[in-house]
Enzyme design. Sequence first.
Site, short mmCIF file in Angstrom:
data_model
loop_
_atom_site.label_atom_id
_atom_site.label_comp_id
_atom_site.label_asym_id
_atom_site.label_seq_id
_atom_site.Cartn_x
_atom_site.Cartn_y
_atom_site.Cartn_z
N ASP A 63 16.42 11.96 -3.91
CA ASP A 63 15.64 12.66 -4.93
C ASP A 63 16.15 12.21 -6.30
OD1 ASP A 63 14.42 14.47 -6.64
OD2 ASP A 63 14.56 16.13 -5.22
N SER B 275 11.35 23.02 -5.71
CA SER B 275 11.78 22.58 -7.03
C SER B 275 12.14 23.79 -7.88
CB SER B 275 10.68 21.72 -7.68
OG SER B 275 11.17 21.04 -8.81
N HIS C 177 11.82 13.55 -4.21
CA HIS C 177 11.55 14.96 -4.51
C HIS C 177 10.36 15.51 -3.71
CE1 HIS C 177 12.19 18.51 -6.88
NE2 HIS C 177 10.98 18.50 -7.40
#
Length: 723
Positions: free
Chosen positions: A668, A593, A700
Amino acid sequence: MRFYKAIIPLLLLFTSVVYPQLKTISLEEIWDGEFRTQSLERLHSLQNGNQYSVLNYDRSNRASTIDVYDYNTAEKVITLINSADLDEIDQIVSYTFSIDEKKLLIATSLKSIYRRSTLGKYYVFDLEDKNLTLVSDNEIQEPKFSPDGSKIAYGYQNNLFIKNISSGEKFQFTFDGKKNHIINGITDWVYEEEFAFVRAFDWNATGDKIAYIRFDETEVPEFSMDVYGSDLYPKQEVFKYPKAGEKNAEVSLHIYDLKSGKTSPVDLSNYESYYIPRLEWTNEKNILSVQLTNRKQNQLQLVFVDATNNSTKRILTETDAAYVDVTNDLTFLEDNSFIWTSEKSGWNHIYHYDKTGKLRDQITNGNWEVTRYYGFDENTNSVFYQSTENGSINRGVYSVKLNGNGKTALAASPGRNEASFSADFSLFIHTFSDTTTPPAYTLRNASSGKKIRVIKENTDLTKKLNNYKISPKEFSTISINGEALNMYLIKPLDFDPEKQYPMLMFQYSGPGSQSVSNSWNGTNDYWHQMLAQQGYIIACVDGRGTGLKGRDFKKMTQKELGKYETIDQIDAAKELGSRSYIDASRIGIWGWSYGGFMSSNALFQGADTFALAIAVAPVTSWRFYDTIYTERYMLTPQENPSGYDDNSPISHVDKLKGKYLLVHGSADDNVHVQNTTRLVEELVQANKEFEWAIYPDKNHGIYGGNTRLHLYNKMTKFILENL
């Protein structure tokens, strides 16, 4: 810190003798849950102060139970409910008591929508007559008891409903809800993700009014994702997602009066009310509190609404040159004075205001951060909190009087100390862990911190890990760009300072985050241990912009996300690479991320420093990310185009020299796969070699079935072959 310096040589001496007999952790063991810790699930302190309830699962009988235990004796007092006794319930997922603790609201099945939101089937169980009542035939959202426990309010298909539990009568009081247009009482995607709440309605103290936020997201741009599934044709999921600089939902505040059946709007036009990130009724039945912020989020206002005539009054205003954090710490006392936390001193601390907004006392003060506010005991006039007074990588539990005097350290040994207090604040369940101690639960006295008894320890896990090659985390600080940055190293058990080792750096680096923490292992820690025993040194450095070292350290990256954080990771790698035992030509970095954004930047901009990077689910341009998070730190792209573009990995693909692995989930909903596809196109056009993988229909977290095992196998192979 001196403790670690003393013990590490002893640990290395010991392990150097016995390590050939020990096992190396495998990925299969990690994902099979071999190193999972035992915890107290869904613990709730009962109002009598002597007992607590826990959700248990009996695997042999495949039954869920909600059991009550005595704090002092640890004996089970009663089983409140057993799913094996009820045909309607297969499993209890979660539970909530009514305020009088005569009823339980039970979730029996939940389906995830986004990160925090779910749809589920709920029942009310009456603890006196043992009746079980289905709240709705439909899958509903965020049900909540009225204060007297006679009703349940909930969301369904973007509208709000109330059910009378005894009569079974159900009525609807909003009617304009429509997917991708109007949402009543439930937050939209971006509020849920970035303001961290889903239920946007609340009962007043007497249960005759409900305040709620209405979201009009008609003008919010839509984002679509293909969901491939197993059918011949994929399906498309379309939802409202405001990217930086785009339109957000228009929010408005409303109050529904159960007696009159009328709904009235609250006029907030005199305030900076672009966002309404919190609403909560005070202890006065007609006084509602709302927190309001402007789009830049550098001003936060606390406003009271008088529901008798919907008049409003500004009580408190917080401003910051960068941004003001929204928290869940606001707590109203019996006289409607309130507890509030703020960074206005340069560190996050606790304040006490009267009901007009006049400051009574700053309760905590010092060059350390309050990391959690636990509550206030009216009987002893004590505030309970967690902080970094025992070091920024540690957490301690403390009490202090409401006027700021009489502070007591209740649990502050180096490591992570957490507390769950009894309802009367006479006792607390203390959870302790550090890098060598899995979570251990003890009962303690809340006035002194004295240990009363052991509740649960993860001794079986400790014994199991004694059979594995586990290297200690060596905590220290590293001087980079004028700052003493927190750092840890993990070295192979047979570490020889005369040899050179490749090094893999791990980081997240997002605003206010912390990766260097004296706490028990997470999944990545076990993977890092596995890599260490295969000859790699693992390093983790929390650079500028991370948290728990004061407001200025955290917010210095404002308008330049990725600039100073990248500089710090590159310079830390250079400094570490100058050490005799690290091979400076074999330094890699990875992250997920924000950490993937950072590892990409570090490899591209530090091409002569890093030989390898892995980026999982990375942001590649903040232009692609949502409004609330991104604009909090970057303003809009229209206001700050260079901040967005100069620090984007996309702008630096031409510098790539090392080995690069890029991974994303196609479904995601948070960091869209668009981030990866746009970066891939730029890499291709720059004729750069790289590897990449897309996991179909994964969000995600990129998990489900063998997905995580496959991903970590891929990353392990990539490291072994290229670093």
